[in-house]
Design an enzyme around this catalytic site. Structure first.
Site, PDB file in Angstrom:
ATOM      1  N   GLY A  69      27.291   5.509   4.698  1.00  0.00           N
ATOM      2  CA  GLY A  69      26.734   5.559   3.348  1.00  0.00           C
ATOM      3  C   GLY A  69      26.528   6.989   2.900  1.00  0.00           C
ATOM      4  O   GLY A  69      26.061   7.833   3.669  1.00  0.00           O
TER       5      GLY A  69
ATOM      6  N   PRO B  55       8.627  12.691   5.742  1.00  0.00           N
ATOM      7  CA  PRO B  55       9.317  13.120   6.958  1.00  0.00           C
ATOM      8  C   PRO B  55      10.685  13.743   6.665  1.00  0.00           C
ATOM      9  O   PRO B  55      11.107  14.679   7.350  1.00  0.00           O
ATOM     10  CB  PRO B  55       9.468  11.832   7.771  1.00  0.00           C
ATOM     11  CG  PRO B  55       9.256  10.721   6.823  1.00  0.00           C
ATOM     12  CD  PRO B  55       8.332  11.234   5.767  1.00  0.00           C
TER      13      PRO B  55
ATOM     14  N   VAL C   5       8.346   6.898   6.117  1.00  0.00           N
ATOM     15  CA  VAL C   5       9.761   6.902   6.500  1.00  0.00           C
ATOM     16  C   VAL C   5      10.645   7.365   5.347  1.00  0.00           C
ATOM     17  O   VAL C   5      11.817   7.011   5.274  1.00  0.00           O
ATOM     18  CB  VAL C   5      10.219   5.487   6.959  1.00  0.00           C
ATOM     19  CG1 VAL C   5       9.636   5.148   8.310  1.00  0.00           C
ATOM     20  CG2 VAL C   5       9.850   4.426   5.931  1.00  0.00           C
TER      21      VAL C   5
ATOM     22  N   PHE D 164      17.615  16.578  -1.096  1.00  0.00           N
ATOM     23  CA  PHE D 164      17.376  17.664  -0.139  1.00  0.00           C
ATOM     24  C   PHE D 164      18.484  17.760   0.896  1.00  0.00           C
ATOM     25  O   PHE D 164      18.269  17.586   2.080  1.00  0.00           O
ATOM     26  CB  PHE D 164      15.996  17.511   0.493  1.00  0.00           C
ATOM     27  CG  PHE D 164      14.884  17.756  -0.481  1.00  0.00           C
ATOM     28  CD1 PHE D 164      14.483  19.047  -0.785  1.00  0.00           C
ATOM     29  CD2 PHE D 164      14.265  16.705  -1.135  1.00  0.00           C
ATOM     30  CE1 PHE D 164      13.470  19.288  -1.716  1.00  0.00           C
ATOM     31  CE2 PHE D 164      13.255  16.935  -2.059  1.00  0.00           C
ATOM     32  CZ  PHE D 164      12.862  18.227  -2.347  1.00  0.00           C
TER      33      PHE D 164
ATOM     34  N   ASP E  46      -1.391  -4.366   2.856  1.00  0.00           N
ATOM     35  CA  ASP E  46      -0.270  -3.556   3.329  1.00  0.00           C
ATOM     36  C   ASP E  46       0.133  -4.031   4.710  1.00  0.00           C
ATOM     37  O   ASP E  46      -0.720  -4.274   5.565  1.00  0.00           O
ATOM     38  CB  ASP E  46      -0.645  -2.069   3.372  1.00  0.00           C
ATOM     39  CG  ASP E  46       0.573  -1.185   3.609  1.00  0.00           C
ATOM     40  OD1 ASP E  46       1.491  -1.230   2.778  1.00  0.00           O
ATOM     41  OD2 ASP E  46       0.605  -0.462   4.627  1.00  0.00           O
TER      42      ASP E  46
ATOM     43  N   GLY F  16       1.498   0.977  -5.335  1.00  0.00           N
ATOM     44  CA  GLY F  16       0.356   0.098  -5.147  1.00  0.00           C
ATOM     45  C   GLY F  16      -0.957   0.849  -5.076  1.00  0.00           C
ATOM     46  O   GLY F  16      -1.954   0.447  -5.679  1.00  0.00           O
TER      47      GLY F  16
ATOM     48  N   GLY G 139       0.821  -1.211   0.000  1.00  0.00           N
ATOM     49  CA  GLY G 139       0.000   0.000   0.000  1.00  0.00           C
ATOM     50  C   GLY G 139       0.847   1.249   0.000  1.00  0.00           C
ATOM     51  O   GLY G 139       0.624   2.169   0.783  1.00  0.00           O
TER      52      GLY G 139
ATOM     53  N   HIS H 216      12.762  37.822 -12.882  1.00  0.00           N
ATOM     54  CA  HIS H 216      13.791  38.423 -12.036  1.00  0.00           C
ATOM     55  C   HIS H 216      13.197  39.001 -10.762  1.00  0.00           C
ATOM     56  O   HIS H 216      12.129  39.594 -10.827  1.00  0.00           O
ATOM     57  CB  HIS H 216      14.487  39.531 -12.845  1.00  0.00           C
ATOM     58  CG  HIS H 216      15.707  40.065 -12.175  1.00  0.00           C
ATOM     59  ND1 HIS H 216      16.854  39.299 -12.035  1.00  0.00           N
ATOM     60  CD2 HIS H 216      15.945  41.253 -11.577  1.00  0.00           C
ATOM     61  CE1 HIS H 216      17.748  40.028 -11.381  1.00  0.00           C
ATOM     62  NE2 HIS H 216      17.222  41.208 -11.101  1.00  0.00           N
TER      63      HIS H 216
ATOM     64  N   GLY I 138      -2.375  -7.051   6.161  1.00  0.00           N
ATOM     65  CA  GLY I 138      -1.734  -8.359   6.281  1.00  0.00           C
ATOM     66  C   GLY I 138      -0.543  -8.469   5.345  1.00  0.00           C
ATOM     67  O   GLY I 138      -0.448  -7.772   4.338  1.00  0.00           O
TER      68      GLY I 138
END
Lengths: 529, 149
Positions: free
Chosen positions: A281, A148, A144, A405, A124, A106, A102, A502, A214
């Protein structure tokens, strides 16, 4: 399909599916138009179409949309119609379409399908992170990922703005004492996410899409077993099944990783301030996290295994990391983590090794965040039961466009300079570039050294634009419109003939006129610096 | 769920903290059995559907700012009515099926119920005067209905 859903920041799988739906829709539109031309009216579905015969009457009675819509073979193609219907189902399924996952992909797929009259279920389920973080409906981007992340980036920008405000005349009492309240921040972010979860849930109800909380796996090509929260299992059958399970953070196989480290799954709802943080990373997730943590006042150190933002234009990637370094983020290049151990103080001792020199280093951190890539959640699906073989392939067809970002944002659309040269050859590529000074940077004397943009174009007239790259404020907003322009076949001549608005930062694209080949100075004229 | 619970607990604690303060301000003697928090669908059946007194059902969310503003206004009016009307609070994240059954989409939603039937519905943040009028009108309708019977 909601345009809001489109975001390359959500994981690869979701994006792939989204792109695929779009492509199929386009094909469908095109061939429908072609048919319309032939017949002079909307074509009726061919009566002998084998795939159409399987829609049971039971389902047809529940459909709100006209029947011919569902039976349109092109629509079935959009839904990813299964190649051959198993004889044992006798043409009856619980659903026309079951979507596993979900998230952005999806949900977009499910909504599109109900619009065409299909009976749809969405499964989901969120398996908790190693730290135990769980979340609601809506997938990575909402819970996640992009959402956020963007909110925490905004929090970081606001903090910087408070200090800049002083230069603009705002009387801020003791700017030095300004600090973030981590729990207020996470609470606000999580509250927003929960509201989005709810809106998503209501949207599914309004569209009569069945939501099953589920974990789905295949029993066979048309049967899914859903394991519900309480451990009970529920079987459902569907004529078509779309896999949109997305991905989860990968943890390197080193001692202490799973036990003591967090990932982007956890950071946005972390129950305590992260403190001094090691980010393992330097992909976009790692750099974005390190960027906002540093700006929020938490020391951030990044371990870079190969190069930062691998796959992105490397000149731009270096501007992004240079800006971060100037703001206090520490980078250890060519370093891989060796171990993370918990000290008696509760802090974490991380060890890493430089892969060039073999030198080992260690330091103590409050938090270690793993941002070493994401893996697709397809393993748990029992794909062989459905007769599906996995084939990892990269997306193609659409023009990539995204924004990273980081404190100074990086937005791009189209090809990197490296890719353009690799594909066309150095002689066939022209790169226009410039450093620029955002108007709003002057008064607070913000660093302008890394404000840079370039256009990668074909060298031969009319110099079709292959890629646009921009490092600076609001890069995503700058790039979005140019993405449409590139889609329309933008040329350098058209870009140069465009009148700039401008004073904006986006207008810098219309002012590009120095080629790298010319060797001229791309720096703007300055009065004092 | 772990982290979500943390925030949930945090939100709810601060939230309840505010309202308990409020009870104290209004009347120390009022015990809050006029105000119940619905724990399950069965609980809803028992306390709302089968209630002998009229019930105002407050569908709310912990993440919803208008809900937080509405709560003290609503609770003070319910306390004023001294047992004539019950307030049943339903957290839409905890009792999602209930909320969806009553077609709650944006919160807060107030539903006035008597004898298990929905009488009135009020969506969004309301000022205290309107709220008081709405509740009084509804409870008076109830008593009139009783007189007639």
């Amino acid at each position: 399909m909601s345009k809001r859903i489109r975001n390359i920041e959500s994981d690869e799988e979701e994006n792939y599916i989204y792109w695929k739906i779009k492509k199929l829709k386009k094909q469908a539109r095109r061939s429908r138009r072609a048919r319309k031309g032939r017949h002079g009216c909307r074509a009726a579905p061919p009566a002998d179409d084998a795939t159409d015969a399987d829609c049971s009457n039971k389902k047809a009675s529940q459909q709100t949309a006209p029947k011919d819509k569902l039976e349109d073979p092109e629509i079935l193609e959009i839904l990813g119609a299964a190649p051959a219907i198993d004889i044992k189902y006798n043409g009856t399924f619980d659903y026309d379409l079951a979507v596993i996952g979900g998230g952005s992909g999806g949900l977009a797929c499910a909504k599109e399908a109900v619009n065409h009259g299909a009976k749809v279920a969405v499964l989901d389920y969120v398996t908790p992170s190693p730290l135990g973080t769980k979340w609601g409906l809506g997938g990575t981007c909402v819970n996640v990922g992009c959402i956020p992340k963007k909110l925490m980036h905004q929090a970081a920008l606001l903090g910087e703005s408070i200090h800049e405000a002083v230069s603009y005349g705002w009387e801020v009492p003791s700017p030095k004492d300004i600090k973030i309240n981590w729990s207020s921040l996470t609470e606000a972010v999580q509250n927003h996410i929960k509201s989005v979860n709810w809106v998503t849930r209501v949207d599914l109800r309004d569209k009569k899409i069945e939501y099953i909380n589920g974990l789905g796996e295949f029993k066979d090509a048309h049967t899914i077993i859903a394991t519900l929260k309480n451990g009970s299992k529920k079987e459902l059958t569907a004529k078509n099944i779309v896999i949109a399970v997305g991905g989860r953070p990968h943890y390197p196989d080193i001692p202490g990783a799973l036990e003591y480290c967090i990932s982007s799954d956890d950071i946005f709802s972390l129950g305590y301030p992260p403190g001094k943080t090691l980010v393992v990373g330097a992909g976009y997730i790692g750099l974005e996290c390190a960027g906002f943590l540093n700006s929020l006042g938490y020391s951030a150190t990044v371990l870079v295994r190969s190069v930062p933002l691998r796959g992105f234009d490397q000149q731009m990637a270096h501007l992004v990391t240079a800006e971060m370094e100037e703001r206090g983020v520490r980078f250890h290049h060519k370093c891989v983590p060796l171990s993370v151990e918990k000290l008696e103080s509760g802090q974490l001792k991380a060890r890493w090794q430089n892969t060039d020199t073999g030198e080992q280093c260690e330091d103590v951190f409050d938090t270690v965040l793993m941002a070493t890539g994401r893996y697709a959640l397809t393993k748990a699906l029992n794909l062989p039961a459905a007769g599906v073989t996995q084939n990892l392939c990269s997306r193609s067809g659409d023009i990539p466009r995204t924004t990273v970002f980081t404190p100074l944002e990086y937005g791009c659309v189209g090809l990197s300079e490296e890719t353009a040269i690799a594909r066309l050859g150095e002689d066939a590529v022209e790169v226009y570039h410039a450093y620029y000074k955002p108007t709003e940077f002057f008064i607070p004397q913000r660093n302008i050294r890394n404000c840079y943009l370039k256009a990668v174009a074909e060298r031969a007239p009319p110099q079709r634009v292959l890629g646009l790259h921009f490092v600076g404020p609001v890069a995503g907003e700058v790039i979005q419109g140019f993405a449409a322009a590139i889609k329309c076949g933008l040329t350098m001549e058209q870009l140069m003939n465009t009148v700039g608005i401008h004073p904006t930062v986006a207008e810098e694209f219309t002012r590009l006129n120095i080629t790298k080949r010319s060797g001229k100075d791309p720096n703007p004229a300055s009065c004092c610096s | 769920m772990f982290a979500r619970n943390i925030t949930n607990v945090f939100v709810r604690n601060s939230f309840l903290g505010q309202s308990s303060k409020l009870y104290r301000n209004i009347s120390i003697t009022t015990v809050n059995h006029d105000i119940v928090k619905i724990q399950s669908t069965d609980d809803f059946k028992e306390k709302v559907i089968n209630s002998k007194v009229p019930v105002v059902v407050d569908f709310f969310a912990t993440w919803c700012n208008p809900c937080r503003l509405l709560t003290p206004r609503l609770e003070s009016i319910i306390s004023e009515n001294k047992g004539k009307v019950i307030l049943a609070k339903v957290d839409i994240d905890e009792q999602t099926d209930l909320a969806l059954d009553y077609e709650v989409s944006s919160v807060p939603v107030l539903i006035a119920m008597k004898d298990g039937k929905v009488q009135h519905r009020l969506v969004g943040l309301q000022d205290t005067d309107k709220l008081r009028k709405w509740i009084e009108q509804f409870t008076n309708e109830e008593s009139k209905a009783k007189v007639k019977a």
